[in-house]
Design a protein around this motif. Structure first.
Motif, PDB file in Angstrom:
ATOM      1  N   LYS A 444       0.781  -1.139   0.032  1.00 43.15           N
ATOM      2  CA  LYS A 444      -0.079  -0.068   0.112  1.00 43.15           C
ATOM      3  C   LYS A 444       0.899   1.169  -0.108  1.00 43.15           C
ATOM      4  O   LYS A 444       1.481   1.399   0.798  1.00 43.15           O
ATOM      5  CB  LYS A 444      -0.969   0.006   1.235  1.00 43.15           C
ATOM      6  CG  LYS A 444      -1.746  -1.122   1.184  1.00 43.15           C
ATOM      7  CD  LYS A 444      -2.955  -1.159   2.316  1.00 43.15           C
ATOM      8  CE  LYS A 444      -3.894  -2.142   2.194  1.00 43.15           C
ATOM      9  NZ  LYS A 444      -4.705  -2.151   3.427  1.00 43.15           N
ATOM     10  N   ALA A 445       0.786   2.052  -0.952  1.00 42.57           N
ATOM     11  CA  ALA A 445       1.283   3.375  -1.064  1.00 42.57           C
ATOM     12  C   ALA A 445       0.746   4.320  -0.141  1.00 42.57           C
ATOM     13  O   ALA A 445      -0.168   4.470   0.261  1.00 42.57           O
ATOM     14  CB  ALA A 445       1.419   3.862  -2.849  1.00 42.57           C
ATOM     15  N   PRO A 446       1.485   5.418  -0.017  1.00 43.13           N
ATOM     16  CA  PRO A 446       1.156   6.458   1.004  1.00 43.13           C
ATOM     17  C   PRO A 446       0.054   7.231   0.457  1.00 43.13           C
ATOM     18  O   PRO A 446      -0.132   7.387  -0.868  1.00 43.13           O
ATOM     19  CB  PRO A 446       2.319   7.481   1.045  1.00 43.13           C
ATOM     20  CG  PRO A 446       3.553   6.523   0.744  1.00 43.13           C
ATOM     21  CD  PRO A 446       2.947   5.526  -0.313  1.00 43.13           C
ATOM     22  N   SER A 447      -0.747   7.815   1.275  1.00 45.52           N
ATOM     23  CA  SER A 447      -2.170   8.600   0.990  1.00 45.52           C
ATOM     24  C   SER A 447      -1.684   9.806   0.941  1.00 45.52           C
ATOM     25  O   SER A 447      -1.413  10.601   2.027  1.00 45.52           O
ATOM     26  CB  SER A 447      -3.128   8.372   1.863  1.00 45.52           C
ATOM     27  OG  SER A 447      -4.333   9.068   1.294  1.00 45.52           O
ATOM     28  N   ILE A 448      -2.074  10.933  -0.102  1.00 50.36           N
ATOM     29  CA  ILE A 448      -1.691  12.221  -0.154  1.00 50.36           C
ATOM     30  C   ILE A 448      -3.009  12.853  -0.383  1.00 50.36           C
ATOM     31  O   ILE A 448      -3.781  12.683  -1.314  1.00 50.36           O
ATOM     32  CB  ILE A 448      -0.851  12.590  -1.420  1.00 50.36           C
ATOM     33  CG1 ILE A 448       0.431  11.896  -1.253  1.00 50.36           C
ATOM     34  CG2 ILE A 448      -0.473  14.187  -1.543  1.00 50.36           C
ATOM     35  CD1 ILE A 448       1.356  11.955  -2.623  1.00 50.36           C
ATOM     36  N   VAL A 472      -0.143  13.752   4.474  1.00 51.19           N
ATOM     37  CA  VAL A 472       0.732  12.818   3.721  1.00 51.19           C
ATOM     38  C   VAL A 472       0.862  11.658   4.832  1.00 51.19           C
ATOM     39  O   VAL A 472       1.890  11.695   5.453  1.00 51.19           O
ATOM     40  CB  VAL A 472       1.951  13.129   3.049  1.00 51.19           C
ATOM     41  CG1 VAL A 472       2.793  12.030   2.371  1.00 51.19           C
ATOM     42  CG2 VAL A 472       1.793  14.390   2.237  1.00 51.19           C
ATOM     43  N   GLU A 473       0.401  10.273   4.377  1.00 51.28           N
ATOM     44  CA  GLU A 473       0.487   9.504   5.710  1.00 51.28           C
ATOM     45  C   GLU A 473       0.590   7.985   4.880  1.00 51.28           C
ATOM     46  O   GLU A 473      -0.089   7.840   3.781  1.00 51.28           O
ATOM     47  CB  GLU A 473      -0.954   9.495   6.338  1.00 51.28           C
ATOM     48  CG  GLU A 473      -1.015  10.562   7.440  1.00 51.28           C
ATOM     49  CD  GLU A 473      -2.245  10.706   8.404  1.00 51.28           C
ATOM     50  OE1 GLU A 473      -2.096  11.292   9.137  1.00 51.28           O
ATOM     51  OE2 GLU A 473      -3.203   9.721   7.648  1.00 51.28           O
ATOM     52  N   ASP A 474       1.034   6.919   5.691  1.00 53.64           N
ATOM     53  CA  ASP A 474       1.143   5.571   5.351  1.00 53.64           C
ATOM     54  C   ASP A 474      -0.144   5.024   5.976  1.00 53.64           C
ATOM     55  O   ASP A 474      -0.066   5.418   7.141  1.00 53.64           O
ATOM     56  CB  ASP A 474       2.571   5.046   5.982  1.00 53.64           C
ATOM     57  CG  ASP A 474       2.538   3.516   5.424  1.00 53.64           C
ATOM     58  OD1 ASP A 474       2.874   3.269   4.312  1.00 53.64           O
ATOM     59  OD2 ASP A 474       2.234   3.056   6.507  1.00 53.64           O
ATOM     60  N   CYS A 516       7.184   8.608  -0.293  1.00 54.29           N
ATOM     61  CA  CYS A 516       7.575   7.194  -0.198  1.00 54.29           C
ATOM     62  C   CYS A 516       7.538   6.593   1.289  1.00 54.29           C
ATOM     63  O   CYS A 516       8.105   7.492   2.227  1.00 54.29           O
ATOM     64  CB  CYS A 516       9.106   7.192  -0.625  1.00 54.29           C
ATOM     65  SG  CYS A 516       9.906   5.669  -0.591  1.00 54.29           S
ATOM     66  N   ASP A 517       6.940   5.474   1.511  1.00 54.79           N
ATOM     67  CA  ASP A 517       6.976   5.106   2.934  1.00 54.79           C
ATOM     68  C   ASP A 517       8.309   3.966   3.183  1.00 54.79           C
ATOM     69  O   ASP A 517       9.189   4.227   2.147  1.00 54.79           O
ATOM     70  CB  ASP A 517       5.714   3.953   3.081  1.00 54.79           C
ATOM     71  CG  ASP A 517       5.625   2.716   2.116  1.00 54.79           C
ATOM     72  OD1 ASP A 517       6.914   2.277   1.784  1.00 54.79           O
ATOM     73  OD2 ASP A 517       4.727   2.278   2.192  1.00 54.79           O
TER      74      ASP A 517
END
Length: 595
Positions: A444-448, A472-474, A516-517
């Motif tokens: 799962k990519a980070p959410s912006i 901007v969160e993982d 980028c997480d």
């Protein structure tokens, strides 16, 4: 060779510790059994059979044969209801054999009577006048009172206190007359405790020792055509055929000895590094022992193992010693294996003995097996990285009806990579182990999140593009760290804003948020900023009052000299008008005042 064996026996005696077991908790609770007076190892086994998992044993001596301890106190008390996960405390004391020989001096006539003998107020026998009474009793360590008295007459008695610290021989005479009873000629001697490593002798069944069994094995062992299987408890290992079986010892010549010794153990998580070190360090009291060190405990085929190394010099040559202590969880006993190698030994240690140690494996089960065609189905091999607890049992099933599953293993979804879960499949009285490897991945990519896709600014308005970023969160790790530019590696997770540094002039600007997480998953989101063009104000055109000559079509300033010459009928006053408005109306400016 005898001296080496003696050293092994002395060393192995130091490793005797008490066993605790595990079990399964019940919902309604279990009635605590009465364990007082029961041998410690039997009490622990009884609790284990009932499923108790948290058993704490306190005993008075850490370096003694477990079979010599009995339970003297228990918590909870017998009969009390308790869950099998509740803590159970057993206080145990060591017991010794007391060998008694009591001789009653022979009296005639009036003082001729028999003598009763008591141990801590418990009658253990009587001795006839002039006879000798012999008896062996098992008693707890510590102080005890022996009482001798006239038969059935406690008014005529005497007492003697004995402090037991070992197996003891006790002999004394009893003299008696009309005035009373007296103990004389007391002789006490402690017996040296010897723990047999072979099959217990007849009438000595309380010593719980076993020998390893040996049988031929068909598969070649390295360069040896002849291979033997040595069985110890629930495990077995393989030795070359040139090794000779001598009871519990296996050796190829005088330079190599492997010793196997059986014991109960105290903790199901095995011997610690400090246990090993303390024991080996105590071994330095023997003559010629030096260079003692201990390594950390390691795992071999899921058997927790302690390893100690030391060297000793005796009879003019040096011996290297490696001692391994295994915990056999199925029998709650330890296995001690010692390897000795002299400086002039021609054996290849790494290929020979070390491989034997690492070949220690569970015996092959010969019990019932699952029905033919039984298959185990796993719903997935890959699990998503998460901070949520996940029950491994939800992923396994079988095509055979009635099979239930259990496992003590846990899935840690916060740890990427492979994790193997071992399940126990149960069908009636049939049990088997099933293992499955799951791969934990973070996909799962980070959410912006941004405030607006397009931002419009007035000309000259100041603006920070970062203000348009809401978060901007993982999905698992939370908010990421803002950085100025791409670090080139995930680190702990980051984001930065790509775009022009200066937006002070009118125009259209593109910005992109890059994230980028910590596991390398990336995402991006863009937005635009538009700054409007500058709007310039029109110059203000002056307005005047003009005098219009309707006949000539001219307009004049009020102070023009031609105004006084006009006929009043031709005059018109035009207020708050511009020169251009007059010309646009068809009038022309005066040539004298130039309005």
């Amino acid at each position: 060779m005898k001296k080496l064996r003696k050293i092994i026996l002395i060393f192995a005696m130091l490793f005797c510790i008490i066993g605790c077991s595990s079990g399964t908790e019940t919902e309604d609770g279990t009635a605590m059994p009465d364990l007082i007076g029961i041998a410690m190892n039997e009490a622990v086994k009884k609790l284990a059979d009932l499923g108790y998992t948290n058993v704490n044993v306190e005993k008075s001596d850490d370096f003694s044969n477990d079979s010599r301890f009995v339970v003297v106190s228990q918590t909870p008390e017998a009969g009390a209801k308790s869950a099998v996960s509740d803590a159970v405390k057993l206080i145990c004391m060591k017991q010794y054999d007391l060998y008694m020989a009591v001789t009653s001096e022979k009296n005639l006539l009036f003082s001729k009577y028999d003598i009763d003998i008591f141990y801590d107020d418990i009658k253990i026998g009587s001795v006839d006048n002039g006879e000798t009474f012999e008896k062996k009793i098992t008693v707890l360590e510590g102080k005890h009172i022996l009482t001798v008295q006239k038969h059935n007459d406690d008014d005529m008695k005497t007492e003697y206190e004995i402090d037991l610290k070992a197996d003891t021989d006790l002999s004394f005479n009893v003299s008696h007359d009309r005035k009373g009873v007296t103990i004389t000629d007391v002789k006490i001697s402690e017996k040296e405790e010897v723990i047999s490593r072979n099959t217990p002798a007849e009438n000595d069944t309380d010593k719980e020792t076993e020998s390893a069994s040996v049988r031929p094995y068909s598969t070649d062992y390295e360069d040896c055509e002849d291979v033997w299987v040595v069985e110890v408890g629930s495990y077995e290992f393989y030795v070359p055929g040139n090794w000779i079986d001598d009871g519990q010892y296996f050796y190829s010549d005088e330079d190599l000895v492997g010793a196997i010794v059986y014991y109960n153990v105290s903790e199901t998580d095995g011997l610690t590094e400090q246990d090993i070190y303390d024991t080996v360090d105590g071994f330095t009291e023997l003559e010629g022992v030096s260079d003692v060190r201990a390594n950390e405990k390691i795992y071999v085929n899921k058997i927790k193992m302690g390893h100690a190394e030391f060297t000793q010099v005796h009879d003019g040559f040096t011996t290297r010693n490696d001692l391994y202590v295994f915990l056999d969880p199925d029998t709650a006993k330890s296995i001690v294996i010692m390897f000795m190698e002299t400086d002039d030994s021609e054996l290849d240690y790494s290929k020979d003995f070390n491989q034997i140690i690492h070949s220690l494996t569970p015996k092959k089960e010969s019990e019932k097996t699952m029905p033919e065609g039984t298959e185990y189905v796993f719903s997935t091999d890959v699990l998503e990285y998460s901070d949520k607890e996940t029950d491994p049992l939800q992923f396994i099933s079988s095509n055979t009806e009635g099979i239930s599953f259990s496992t003590e293993d846990k899935l840690d979804l916060l740890k990427l990579g492979e994790q193997t879960i071992t399940y126990t499949a149960v069908l009636g009285d049939i049990q088997t182990k099933v293992s499955h490897t799951f791969t934990i991945k973070d996909t799962k990519a980070p959410s912006i999140q941004i405030e607006a896709e397009a931002v419009t600014l007035e000309y000259g308005q100041s603006y920070d593009p970062y203000s348009n970023i809401k978060s901007v969160e993982d999905p698992v790790d939370g908010a990421l760290t803002r950085v100025d530019s791409d670090p080139g590696k995930p680190e702990k997770g980051w984001y930065y804003l790509e775009g022009p540094k200066n937006i002070s002039s009118a125009g259209y600007y593109d910005f992109t948020v890059h994230a980028c997480d910590q596991h390398g998953n990336t995402s991006s989101r863009s937005f635009s900023v538009t700054m409007k063009e500058e709007v310039k104000a029109e110059p203000e055109v002056p307005r005047h009052t003009y005098i219009l000559n309707v006949k000539s079509g001219k307009f004049h300033y009020p102070d023009c000299r031609d105004v006084g010459k006009m006929n009043d009928s031709n005059k018109r006053v035009m207020e708050n008008v511009t020169r251009e408005e007059m010309i646009a109306a068809g009038y022309s400016p005066c040539g004298h005042c130039h309005p």
